[in-house]
Every structure is written in C-alpha cells, then in structure tokens.
Design a protein around this motif. Sequence first.
Motif, PDB file in Angstrom:
ATOM      1  N   LYS A   1      67.689  -1.490  48.262  1.00 31.22           N
ATOM      2  CA  LYS A   1      67.528  -3.491  47.954  1.00 31.22           C
ATOM      3  C   LYS A   1      68.622  -4.064  49.084  1.00 31.22           C
ATOM      4  N   GLY A   2      68.161  -5.319  49.571  1.00 30.90           N
ATOM      5  CA  GLY A   2      68.790  -5.894  50.486  1.00 30.90           C
ATOM      6  C   GLY A   2      69.290  -5.420  51.746  1.00 30.90           C
ATOM      7  N   ARG A   3      69.221  -4.222  51.705  1.00 31.12           N
ATOM      8  CA  ARG A   3      69.290  -3.648  53.234  1.00 31.12           C
ATOM      9  C   ARG A   3      67.961  -3.276  54.508  1.00 31.12           C
ATOM     10  N   PHE A   4      67.153  -2.768  53.143  1.00 27.78           N
ATOM     11  CA  PHE A   4      65.833  -1.920  54.257  1.00 27.78           C
ATOM     12  C   PHE A   4      64.531  -2.986  54.276  1.00 27.78           C
ATOM     13  N   THR A   5      63.765  -2.379  55.115  1.00 36.55           N
ATOM     14  CA  THR A   5      62.195  -3.595  54.619  1.00 36.55           C
ATOM     15  C   THR A   5      61.463  -2.871  55.320  1.00 36.55           C
ATOM     16  N   ILE A   6      60.080  -3.166  54.792  1.00 40.45           N
ATOM     17  CA  ILE A   6      58.984  -2.385  54.622  1.00 40.45           C
ATOM     18  C   ILE A   6      58.021  -3.154  55.325  1.00 40.45           C
ATOM     19  N   SER A   7      57.535  -2.897  56.673  1.00 38.45           N
ATOM     20  CA  SER A   7      56.096  -3.430  56.604  1.00 38.45           C
ATOM     21  C   SER A   7      55.772  -2.938  57.493  1.00 38.45           C
ATOM     22  N   ARG A   8      53.922  -3.632  57.546  1.00 35.74           N
ATOM     23  CA  ARG A   8      52.882  -2.439  58.492  1.00 35.74           C
ATOM     24  C   ARG A   8      51.791  -3.404  59.097  1.00 35.74           C
ATOM     25  N   ASP A   9      51.572  -3.285  60.286  1.00 35.27           N
ATOM     26  CA  ASP A   9      51.124  -3.838  60.628  1.00 35.27           C
ATOM     27  C   ASP A   9      49.087  -2.846  60.919  1.00 35.27           C
ATOM     28  N   ASP A  10      48.211  -3.333  60.180  1.00 36.71           N
ATOM     29  CA  ASP A  10      46.858  -2.744  60.505  1.00 36.71           C
ATOM     30  C   ASP A  10      46.193  -3.013  61.223  1.00 36.71           C
ATOM     31  N   ALA A  11      46.322  -3.602  62.493  1.00 42.96           N
ATOM     32  CA  ALA A  11      45.853  -4.662  63.760  1.00 42.96           C
ATOM     33  C   ALA A  11      46.063  -2.905  64.901  1.00 42.96           C
ATOM     34  N   LYS A  12      47.385  -2.256  64.379  1.00 37.46           N
ATOM     35  CA  LYS A  12      48.304  -1.162  65.250  1.00 37.46           C
ATOM     36  C   LYS A  12      48.492   0.719  65.332  1.00 37.46           C
ATOM     37  N   ASN A  13      47.733   0.131  62.826  1.00 38.70           N
ATOM     38  CA  ASN A  13      48.295   1.434  62.796  1.00 38.70           C
ATOM     39  C   ASN A  13      49.731   1.965  62.790  1.00 38.70           C
ATOM     40  N   MET A  14      50.064   0.734  62.667  1.00 36.71           N
ATOM     41  CA  MET A  14      52.068   0.904  62.250  1.00 36.71           C
ATOM     42  C   MET A  14      52.721   0.687  61.155  1.00 36.71           C
ATOM     43  N   VAL A  15      53.125   1.326  60.658  1.00 35.20           N
ATOM     44  CA  VAL A  15      54.691   1.119  59.708  1.00 35.20           C
ATOM     45  C   VAL A  15      55.808   0.957  59.867  1.00 35.20           C
ATOM     46  N   TYR A  16      56.393   0.342  59.294  1.00 30.06           N
ATOM     47  CA  TYR A  16      57.941  -0.059  60.542  1.00 30.06           C
ATOM     48  C   TYR A  16      59.212   0.200  58.894  1.00 30.06           C
TER      49      TYR A  16
ATOM     50  N   ILE B   1      54.684   0.416  51.349  1.00 32.98           N
ATOM     51  CA  ILE B   1      53.684  -0.952  50.938  1.00 32.98           C
ATOM     52  C   ILE B   1      52.915  -0.523  50.784  1.00 32.98           C
ATOM     53  N   SER B   2      52.086  -0.831  49.988  1.00 37.32           N
ATOM     54  CA  SER B   2      50.703  -0.524  49.798  1.00 37.32           C
ATOM     55  C   SER B   2      49.503  -1.748  50.582  1.00 37.32           C
ATOM     56  N   ARG B   3      48.506  -0.722  50.419  1.00 31.49           N
ATOM     57  CA  ARG B   3      46.937  -1.187  51.242  1.00 31.49           C
ATOM     58  C   ARG B   3      47.019  -3.306  51.223  1.00 31.49           C
ATOM     59  N   ASN B   4      47.257  -3.756  50.187  1.00 28.42           N
ATOM     60  CA  ASN B   4      47.461  -4.863  49.985  1.00 28.42           C
ATOM     61  C   ASN B   4      48.722  -5.399  50.102  1.00 28.42           C
ATOM     62  N   HIS B   5      49.745  -4.733  50.960  1.00 22.97           N
ATOM     63  CA  HIS B   5      51.222  -5.074  51.492  1.00 22.97           C
ATOM     64  C   HIS B   5      51.794  -5.637  50.358  1.00 22.97           C
ATOM     65  N   SER B   6      51.527  -4.834  48.650  1.00 29.54           N
ATOM     66  CA  SER B   6      52.301  -5.238  48.137  1.00 29.54           C
ATOM     67  C   SER B   6      53.599  -4.543  48.257  1.00 29.54           C
ATOM     68  N   SER B   7      54.772  -4.346  47.975  1.00 29.61           N
ATOM     69  CA  SER B   7      55.812  -3.255  48.261  1.00 29.61           C
ATOM     70  C   SER B   7      57.162  -3.014  47.372  1.00 29.61           C
ATOM     71  N   LYS B   8      57.326  -2.516  47.581  1.00 29.67           N
ATOM     72  CA  LYS B   8      58.457  -1.983  46.204  1.00 29.67           C
ATOM     73  C   LYS B   8      59.654  -0.704  47.435  1.00 29.67           C
ATOM     74  N   ARG B   9      60.987  -0.615  46.618  1.00 30.09           N
ATOM     75  CA  ARG B   9      62.233  -0.134  47.077  1.00 30.09           C
ATOM     76  C   ARG B   9      62.711   0.461  46.217  1.00 30.09           C
ATOM     77  N   VAL B  10      63.268   1.563  46.777  1.00 34.19           N
ATOM     78  CA  VAL B  10      64.539   1.879  46.070  1.00 34.19           C
ATOM     79  C   VAL B  10      65.662   1.212  45.723  1.00 34.19           C
ATOM     80  N   ASP B  11      66.723   1.355  44.613  1.00 36.73           N
ATOM     81  CA  ASP B  11      67.506   0.341  43.922  1.00 36.73           C
ATOM     82  C   ASP B  11      68.865   0.199  44.998  1.00 36.73           C
ATOM     83  N   SER B  12      68.908   2.198  46.183  1.00 36.00           N
ATOM     84  CA  SER B  12      69.894   1.776  47.299  1.00 36.00           C
ATOM     85  C   SER B  12      69.636   1.032  48.077  1.00 36.00           C
TER      86      SER B  12
END
Length: 121
Positions: free
Chosen positions: A63-78, A50-61
């Motif tokens: 997709k549809g199962r994993f989701t990446i997200s980030r919380d800049d206020a908490k310095n966390m990525v999930y 997930i980019s600093r601009n919150h765009s994201s990408k995933r490997v094909d295997s």
Amino acid sequence: VQLQASGGGLVQAGDSLRLSCAASGLTFRNYNMGWFRQAPGKGREFVAGISRNHSSKRVDSVKGRFTISRDDAKNMVYLQMNNLKPEDTAAYYCAAGDLRTFGNLRDYDHWGKGTLVTVSS
C-alpha cells in the motif's frame, strides 16, 4: 483463457516498474483480475486485485507503493510498482476469476506464467 504477463526485470531499490497482463479467451469485463507473487522458497501470495466493478484492494506491504488498474477496452491489467524494495523480489503472476470475492488465491481459476522482478539493494 490466456493471460500473458510482462514487464518484469532487474532494478535497484527505489526504482519503479509497470507490469502488464494481456488477457484473451474470456469476456474480460466480467472477471476480477489479480496479481500474485511468489518469492523463492515461499508460497504464492496475493499482491493486488481489481474487481469487475473496478474496486481494488492491495496487501498491506505494498500500500502506498503499488497500484493496480485495468483497461477493459484493451483486455489489460496493470501493476504499477513504485519505490521497489528487495523484499519485492519474486515471480509475479496475473490471474482471473469470476467469483464474488477477489482477495485470495482460491478466488482465481485462470493463471498466466510469471514475470520475474528482481530488486537489488
């Protein structure tokens, strides 16, 4: 820079897990964040980013199962992992990078220790 991943464990196929990564020692909002994994006997591979601009990408295997997200206020990525499969078994690593791209191993220069995910069939 410190990256601390957590949330791994032993689950059954079809279960869900959420990995978390706490970042410190960097201006988090300026960094792209990624998740990689390394299965026994294999190389480290990109899973999601997930980019600093919150765009994201995933490997094909995952997709549809994993989701990446980030919380800049908490310095966390999930990484929310649903419908886990035995082939998802690996050590999962959190990484940070400040290049223009964020989809490859070479795009990241800060790494945390892995958290182990084991999926039984």
